[in-house]
Design a protein around this motif. Structure first.
Motif, PDB file in Angstrom:
ATOM      1  N   LYS A 598       0.699  -1.212  -0.103  1.00  0.00           N
ATOM      2  CA  LYS A 598       0.058  -0.113   0.027  1.00  0.00           C
ATOM      3  C   LYS A 598       0.845   1.316   0.210  1.00  0.00           C
ATOM      4  O   LYS A 598       0.459   2.270  -0.573  1.00  0.00           O
ATOM      5  N   ASP A 599       2.113   1.404   0.704  1.00  0.00           N
ATOM      6  CA  ASP A 599       2.668   2.345   0.752  1.00  0.00           C
ATOM      7  C   ASP A 599       3.332   2.719  -0.541  1.00  0.00           C
ATOM      8  O   ASP A 599       3.335   3.899  -0.814  1.00  0.00           O
ATOM      9  N   PHE A 600       3.636   1.811  -1.417  1.00  0.00           N
ATOM     10  CA  PHE A 600       4.258   1.946  -2.836  1.00  0.00           C
ATOM     11  C   PHE A 600       3.045   2.679  -3.641  1.00  0.00           C
ATOM     12  O   PHE A 600       3.434   3.705  -4.199  1.00  0.00           O
ATOM     13  N   ASN A 601       1.624   2.364  -3.630  1.00  0.00           N
ATOM     14  CA  ASN A 601       0.858   3.187  -4.330  1.00  0.00           C
ATOM     15  C   ASN A 601       0.687   4.442  -3.786  1.00  0.00           C
ATOM     16  O   ASN A 601       0.428   5.242  -4.758  1.00  0.00           O
ATOM     17  N   ASP A 602       0.601   4.530  -2.606  1.00  0.00           N
ATOM     18  CA  ASP A 602       0.660   6.203  -2.147  1.00  0.00           C
ATOM     19  C   ASP A 602       1.889   7.004  -2.598  1.00  0.00           C
ATOM     20  O   ASP A 602       1.643   7.928  -3.127  1.00  0.00           O
ATOM     21  N   TYR A 603       3.026   6.301  -2.465  1.00  0.00           N
ATOM     22  CA  TYR A 603       4.296   7.181  -2.712  1.00  0.00           C
ATOM     23  C   TYR A 603       4.213   7.382  -4.411  1.00  0.00           C
ATOM     24  O   TYR A 603       4.797   8.245  -4.791  1.00  0.00           O
ATOM     25  N   TYR A 604       3.735   6.212  -5.090  1.00  0.00           N
ATOM     26  CA  TYR A 604       3.759   6.318  -6.536  1.00  0.00           C
ATOM     27  C   TYR A 604       2.865   7.758  -7.143  1.00  0.00           C
ATOM     28  O   TYR A 604       3.323   8.160  -7.899  1.00  0.00           O
ATOM     29  N   VAL A 605       1.866   7.895  -6.504  1.00  0.00           N
ATOM     30  CA  VAL A 605       0.843   8.936  -6.678  1.00  0.00           C
ATOM     31  C   VAL A 605       1.617  10.359  -6.345  1.00  0.00           C
ATOM     32  O   VAL A 605       1.655  11.355  -7.158  1.00  0.00           O
ATOM     33  N   ASP A 606       2.272  10.399  -5.362  1.00  0.00           N
ATOM     34  CA  ASP A 606       3.026  11.604  -4.906  1.00  0.00           C
ATOM     35  C   ASP A 606       4.170  11.832  -5.709  1.00  0.00           C
ATOM     36  O   ASP A 606       4.437  12.836  -6.206  1.00  0.00           O
ATOM     37  N   CYS A 607       4.827  10.651  -6.451  1.00  0.00           N
ATOM     38  CA  CYS A 607       6.117  10.900  -7.037  1.00  0.00           C
ATOM     39  C   CYS A 607       5.720  11.066  -8.427  1.00  0.00           C
ATOM     40  O   CYS A 607       6.751  11.384  -9.432  1.00  0.00           O
ATOM     41  N   MET A 608       4.375  11.119  -9.094  1.00  0.00           N
ATOM     42  CA  MET A 608       3.922  11.536 -10.433  1.00  0.00           C
ATOM     43  C   MET A 608       4.422  12.815 -10.698  1.00  0.00           C
ATOM     44  O   MET A 608       4.631  12.996 -11.801  1.00  0.00           O
ATOM     45  N   THR A 609       4.189  13.837  -9.971  1.00  0.00           N
ATOM     46  CA  THR A 609       4.373  15.079 -10.251  1.00  0.00           C
ATOM     47  C   THR A 609       6.017  15.363 -10.487  1.00  0.00           C
ATOM     48  O   THR A 609       6.783  14.634  -9.877  1.00  0.00           O
ATOM     49  N   PHE A 610       6.244  16.677 -10.968  1.00  0.00           N
ATOM     50  CA  PHE A 610       7.668  17.106 -10.894  1.00  0.00           C
ATOM     51  C   PHE A 610       8.006  17.868  -9.721  1.00  0.00           C
ATOM     52  O   PHE A 610       8.984  18.648 -10.156  1.00  0.00           O
ATOM     53  N   GLU A 611       7.467  17.889  -8.736  1.00  0.00           N
ATOM     54  CA  GLU A 611       7.467  18.946  -7.799  1.00  0.00           C
ATOM     55  C   GLU A 611       8.511  18.029  -6.561  1.00  0.00           C
ATOM     56  O   GLU A 611       8.345  16.815  -6.538  1.00  0.00           O
ATOM     57  N   ASP A 612       9.132  18.772  -5.698  1.00  0.00           N
ATOM     58  CA  ASP A 612       9.725  18.355  -4.546  1.00  0.00           C
ATOM     59  C   ASP A 612       8.612  17.655  -3.773  1.00  0.00           C
ATOM     60  O   ASP A 612       7.618  18.313  -3.274  1.00  0.00           O
ATOM     61  N   ILE A 613       8.818  16.429  -3.210  1.00  0.00           N
ATOM     62  CA  ILE A 613       7.687  15.951  -2.214  1.00  0.00           C
ATOM     63  C   ILE A 613       7.931  16.312  -0.806  1.00  0.00           C
ATOM     64  O   ILE A 613       9.290  16.442  -0.279  1.00  0.00           O
TER      65      ILE A 613
END
Length: 613
Positions: A598-613
């Motif tokens: 589940k962590d991967f899915n959450d991080y994946y969505v966050d990492c789709m943008t080109f902004e700093d997380i």
């Protein structure tokens, strides 16, 4: 029957084909290395050929979408969507170009204790009071730990003649566990091994002098299986859907490995019989195909390979063209998608011995990631797809001559190509560079959208406005005009391409964050980041950081280590104790299946943008 004339890199061949025969299937059967990341499913657009003469039947919608109207008007067609209905003449001149394959790597392990050794001995001659068997005589004279079992019938059959040929002077060839051969006379000055890294896209091979531990010659080539898909799933599917598919892919692989061995020996001026051992690193699917072991269960949950342990076989069983008595060792892996190449890379950089945590990233057709040190390691495989190797990118291509591999647009458009030729397309490093540049000037925003109404901040960027285009209904950035390219076709980075890269980079970045969380550490605890593999060797690290492929928190700690997987295989040739070390590494790595996280899915969505997380 119809005549099919094929022009390829200055050569012309003529074949015959039945009415309705698929052109792609014909070309693949005849051995053409035609690009087909999608395995002929009509979704990648890479198997294009130029129809010079013959029936140009109307293209269907999917072909129009992939090629575009301009290419179709110029005679280009997708081979996988063209069925032969008349005599035709085609050109495939864009295929089989020289590749730029990373073969250099770091070298940390230096102790010489080779996997195969030779011992010269002058044996006592038989007499009435010394009539022990020839085998025991050889063992007594040349071997410290006398084996009680003979496990090589060929050795036994030749033994009487061999030891008498040079008046009972012999050389014993040994592995840590076996007698490989008994040779007549003193042959201790010829002892070589070969290390091979089998990637999904490339094969790299190294000849090593085991008396010195030095690399003598190096060669590499593209994996010929690329005609059956860019990724391992496509190739596994081919073995499942075709009765002789496994044998076919195995044969292609072995042919290429034997070509490499021939080249290595010719470069060094030795005979293949002087090579006594060969080590293989590679991803789990490639090693299954090498051994002709059914890989089908790798493709489906719960993703179970037939083996991940070390495998030792006689070279003739594969077969590979080295000494007839030679041995092949397959390095151990971890799971279906973290293979022996990853274990070899960990071994080569020595992270399993480091007190502090390090991060190893090998971005190829898949993205293998390992985090940790001697206190424990965690690994995952991020399904990034082959986008970073040019597949699924409209004008993408592998790292071959004519591929644009670096780009700058801030002060006028400049780029470099592999081989310093006219451009033909974009390889992975060129795509990442161009995307990073477009982000920096603002043509692509943080969501990955191309801003069609972009306006420059300075007069020198004014020419970029005319490069923001829409072709066949798809927005893109025009890097090269048709007249500037070798193929006579425009080179663009499209909106679809950017989405492909977003998906791939999000998978890698999210995989890293999952491992950091699983290890219970922070980014500040990671002392070093190793970028391994061909893509990692050539990528502009600043560009990788800019697009978020590598988390910005790791800036300043990143180093490229080249083909570390191959170096691991070389290290094992030179030091037999490292084979046990590799086995320990493979057992000690904690594997995380990202599709179940589940962590991967959450991080994946966050990492789709080109902004700093």
């Amino acid at each position: 029957m119809f005549s099919v004339t094929v022009r390829n890199n200055g050569n012309t061949q003529v074949y015959t084909a039945k009415n309705g025969k698929n052109l792609f299937e014909l070309l693949r059967e005849k051995g053409f290395g035609i690009d087909s990341p999608c395995n002929g499913n009509g979704t990648c657009g890479k198997c294009r050929v130029k129809l010079i003469q013959g029936s140009n039947s109307p293209a269907k919608a999917e072909e129009i979408k992939l090629l575009g109207l301009t290419a179709l008007e110029n005679g280009y067609r997708l081979a996988c969507r063209y069925n032969i209905q008349s005599d035709i003449e085609i050109s495939t001149d864009s295929n089989d170009l020289p590749a730029n394959i990373a073969t250099e790597s770091v070298q940390i392990n230096t102790e010489l204790n080779p996997l195969v050794t030779k011992v010269y001995s002058v044996l006592e001659k038989p007499a009435l009071d010394n009539s022990v068997s020839d085998f025991i005589r050889v063992m007594n004279g040349s071997y410290n730990d006398n084996p009680l079992v003979i496990n090589d019938l060929g050795l036994l059959r030749n033994l009487p003649d061999v030891i008498r040929k040079n008046n009972f002077e012999v050389t014993l060839v040994k592995s840590p566990w076996d007698i490989i051969a008994v040779e007549s006379g003193n042959t201790t000055n010829t002892l070589y091994g070969v290390a091979v890294d089998i990637g999904t896209t490339t094969i790299a091979a190294y000849l090593v002098d085991l008396t010195t531990g030095k690399k003598v010659s190096v060669t590499s080539l593209l994996n010929p299986q690329k005609a059956f898909g860019a990724d391992v799933i496509s190739r596994i599917s081919y073995t499942m859907e075709n009765e002789h598919g496994l044998e076919q892919l195995n044969s292609l692989l072995l042919q290429s490995i034997n070509v490499c061995i021939t080249i290595l020996c010719k470069q060094a001026g030795i005979s293949p019989v002087d090579v006594y051992v060969i080590t293989f690193a590679g991803n789990t699917t490639m090693l299954h195909l090498l051994l002709k072991v059914n890989p089908s269960n790798i493709a489906y949950a719960p993703f179970v390979p037939a083996f991940t342990s070390t495998v030792k076989v006689k070279a003739g069983e594969l077969p590979v063209d080295i000494n007839p008595n030679g041995i092949a060792y397959i390095l151990p892996g971890v799971s279906a998608y973290v293979g022996a190449d990853t274990v070899g890379a960990v071994l080569a950089v020595g992270m399993h011995q480091q007190a502090s945590a390090s991060l190893l990233i090998d971005i190829g057709t898949n993205g293998e990631i390992v985090l940790g040190g001697k206190i424990g390691m965690y690994a995952c495989s991020a399904a990034a797809g082959p986008a970073f190797e040019g597949a699924n990118i409209k004008n993408g291509m592998g790292s071959v001559n004519g591929a644009i591999n670096s780009v700058s647009i801030k002060h006028g458009i400049t780029f470099t190509t592999i081989g310093h030729t006219k451009p033909m397309g974009l390889c992975g490093t060129g795509v990442v560079d161009l995307l990073a540049e477009l982000l920096e000037v603002g043509i692509v925003d943080e969501t990955g959208r191309i801003d069609m109404s972009w306006r420059p901040e300075s007069p020198e960027q004014e020419p970029l406005c005319e490069r923001i285009v829409s072709v066949d209904g798809v927005n893109g950035f025009l890097l090269c005009k048709a007249r500037e390219t070798l193929s006579g076709n425009e080179i663009l980075l499209t909106q679809r391409d950017i989405r492909e890269i977003q998906n791939a980079k999000a998978a890698i970045a999210a995989g890293i964050r999952v491992l950091v969380k699983n290890a219970g550490i922070g980014f500040e605890d990671i002392q070093k980041v190793y970028l391994a593999g061909g893509f990692g060797s050539y990528i502009n690290i600043d560009s990788a950081l800019k697009i978020g492929l590598i988390p910005g928190e790791l800036e300043g700690r990143i180093v490229s280590v080249g083909n570390a997987a191959a170096q691991g295989a070389i290290d094992i040739l030179n030091n037999k104790s490292l084979l046990s070390a590799a086995q320990e590494i493979s057992k000690s790595i904690n594997y995380t299946e990202l599709s179940n996280s589940k962590d991967f899915n959450d991080y994946y969505v966050d990492c789709m943008t080109f902004e700093d997380i």
